[in-house]
Design a protein around this motif. Structure first.
Motif, PDB file in Angstrom:
ATOM      1  N   LEU A   1       0.829  -1.205   0.000  1.00 13.84           N
ATOM      2  CA  LEU A   1       0.000   0.000   0.000  1.00 13.84           C
ATOM      3  C   LEU A   1       0.866   1.259   0.000  1.00 13.84           C
ATOM      4  O   LEU A   1       0.596   2.213  -0.738  1.00 13.84           O
ATOM      5  N   VAL A   2       1.909   1.254   0.811  1.00 14.49           N
ATOM      6  CA  VAL A   2       2.820   2.401   0.874  1.00 14.49           C
ATOM      7  C   VAL A   2       3.455   2.637  -0.491  1.00 14.49           C
ATOM      8  O   VAL A   2       3.480   3.771  -1.003  1.00 14.49           O
TER       9      VAL A   2
ATOM     10  N   ALA B   1      -5.184  -0.504   5.989  1.00 18.28           N
ATOM     11  CA  ALA B   1      -4.920  -1.938   5.867  1.00 18.28           C
ATOM     12  C   ALA B   1      -5.745  -2.740   6.868  1.00 18.28           C
ATOM     13  O   ALA B   1      -6.377  -3.739   6.514  1.00 18.28           O
ATOM     14  N   ARG B   2      -5.734  -2.301   8.109  1.00 21.84           N
ATOM     15  CA  ARG B   2      -6.467  -3.025   9.152  1.00 21.84           C
ATOM     16  C   ARG B   2      -7.978  -2.990   8.932  1.00 21.84           C
ATOM     17  O   ARG B   2      -8.683  -3.939   9.279  1.00 21.84           O
ATOM     18  N   CYS B   3      -8.465  -1.891   8.398  1.00 18.42           N
ATOM     19  CA  CYS B   3      -9.906  -1.683   8.289  1.00 18.42           C
ATOM     20  C   CYS B   3     -10.419  -1.877   6.872  1.00 18.42           C
ATOM     21  O   CYS B   3     -11.482  -1.351   6.512  1.00 18.42           O
ATOM     22  N   SER B   4      -9.701  -2.625   6.055  1.00 16.38           N
ATOM     23  CA  SER B   4     -10.169  -2.867   4.693  1.00 16.38           C
ATOM     24  C   SER B   4     -11.553  -3.512   4.736  1.00 16.38           C
ATOM     25  O   SER B   4     -11.779  -4.454   5.484  1.00 16.38           O
ATOM     26  N   PRO B   5     -12.512  -2.975   3.971  1.00 16.10           N
ATOM     27  CA  PRO B   5     -13.890  -3.488   4.026  1.00 16.10           C
ATOM     28  C   PRO B   5     -13.989  -4.952   3.621  1.00 16.10           C
ATOM     29  O   PRO B   5     -13.166  -5.457   2.855  1.00 16.10           O
ATOM     30  N   GLY B   6     -15.023  -5.605   4.136  1.00 14.43           N
ATOM     31  CA  GLY B   6     -15.221  -7.017   3.840  1.00 14.43           C
ATOM     32  C   GLY B   6     -14.861  -7.885   5.023  1.00 14.43           C
ATOM     33  O   GLY B   6     -14.581  -7.407   6.121  1.00 14.43           O
ATOM     34  N   THR B   7     -14.844  -9.167   4.809  1.00 12.62           N
ATOM     35  CA  THR B   7     -14.608 -10.110   5.905  1.00 12.62           C
ATOM     36  C   THR B   7     -13.140 -10.233   6.262  1.00 12.62           C
ATOM     37  O   THR B   7     -12.794 -10.708   7.338  1.00 12.62           O
ATOM     38  N   GLU B   8     -12.247  -9.800   5.372  1.00 15.15           N
ATOM     39  CA  GLU B   8     -10.810 -10.016   5.563  1.00 15.15           C
ATOM     40  C   GLU B   8     -10.073  -8.702   5.802  1.00 15.15           C
ATOM     41  O   GLU B   8     -10.171  -7.763   5.018  1.00 15.15           O
TER      42      GLU B   8
ATOM     43  N   PRO C   1     -11.423   4.703   7.148  1.00 13.68           N
ATOM     44  CA  PRO C   1     -10.838   3.453   7.631  1.00 13.68           C
ATOM     45  C   PRO C   1     -11.247   3.125   9.072  1.00 13.68           C
ATOM     46  O   PRO C   1     -10.530   3.396  10.033  1.00 13.68           O
ATOM     47  N   VAL C   2     -12.434   2.542   9.180  1.00 11.92           N
ATOM     48  CA  VAL C   2     -13.011   2.136  10.470  1.00 11.92           C
ATOM     49  C   VAL C   2     -13.836   0.875  10.228  1.00 11.92           C
ATOM     50  O   VAL C   2     -14.501   0.765   9.196  1.00 11.92           O
TER      51      VAL C   2
END
Length: 282
Positions: free
Chosen positions: A46-47, A68-75, A195-196
């Protein structure tokens, strides 16, 4: 501002505002160093991709980690979905401050509640939708209020990593408090425009005719997000919130005991202090 000074502290603020001060937070550098191989690969990619595509629109390490931590979806740490959020992210939200939003925050429409968590341990923010009138307050302002509160909450590592919860108290809510555009923008914000990760959405004490509104809302929600939504009476809050939640829940709702005015004024005071210190690099 140095990484270790993200959360400046001054005991003279008093215990009220300091309720919002995170404790024992790892630095962003330490959090990045602790990522596993797959997570670090996503973060580094991403960086690199963002620097290549948008060299004039940088994000801090903190924000890239959030995406990265809050990427939408299940993963979590899904590079494709994280990049999608980064590209459509409204950079105005980077400049939202308590000073600019003070009047809106003090309206007690939407704010975080310190110490209160869901049964799953997620920090919680609260809204009283009956205080929002689309004809008097712009959609942009209420969405800014939402974006600000959620993004300040996920400055904490645990909230960023595990997500947060949302309680909407529908007492006194009427159709004049609703507009389709406001609802659409609000639901999109809860599902990845910032990103939440919202892990729980409680709609408490909805009016008997709320089914008509739900028919409008439901198509705005992804299938997996709908599973996080519960429409309940306040008597059922104990099924979703921590033990003895009443002591921390604001008294804006009948079962809460914490003073709403104090919560809101303490939040504003703490955030103004933090943002002032950050602005001068302390």
């Amino acid at each position: 501002m140095a990484d270790e000074n993200r959360f400046p502290r001054d005991e003279s603020l008093g215990q009220g505002p300091l309720r919002f001060a995170p404790e024992n937070e790892r630095t962003i550098s330490d959090q990045i160093a602790a990522l596993n191989e797959k997570e670090k690969l996503c973060y580094d990619s991403l960086v690199a991709k963002w620097k290549e595509e948008y060299p004039d629109k940088p994000f801090s390490e903190d924000y890239v980690l959030r995406f990265a931590r809050c990427s939408p979806g299940t993963e979590k740490f899904n590079e494709k979905s994280a990049l999608k959020v980064m590209r459509r992210f409204d950079r105005r939200y980077l400049d939202l401050k308590a000073t600019k939003l003070e009047a809106q925050l003090l309206s007690k429409t939407l704010f975080p509640i310190p110490g209160l968590t869901t049964k799953g341990g997620h920090d919680l923010f609260y809204m009283r939708p009956s205080r929002y009138f689309p004809k008097k307050t712009s959609t942009e302002l209420i969405i800014d209020n939402l974006a600000y509160c959620m993004t300040t909450m996920v400055e904490k590592e645990k909230a960023c990593t595990e997500g947060i919860g949302f309680l909407a108290n529908m007492d006194d809510w009427k159709f004049e408090n609703f507009s389709v555009d406001y609802c659409f923008q609000f639901m999109k914000m809860l599902q990845g425009r910032v990103p939440v990760r919202v892990r729980l959405f409680l709609i408490v004490n909805p009016p008997g005719w709320f089914g008509k509104i739900w028919a409008i809302m439901k198509p705005m929600l992804a299938k997996d997000f709908r599973q996080k939504v519960f429409m309940i009476k306040q008597e059922a809050l104990s099924d979703h919130l921590m033990q003895d939640f009443e002591e921390l829940l604001c008294d804006d709702i009948a079962v809460g005991k914490a003073k709403t005015d104090d919560i809101v004024s303490d939040f504003v005071k703490y955030r103004k202090f933090v943002e002032d210190k950050r602005s001068i690099g302390m």
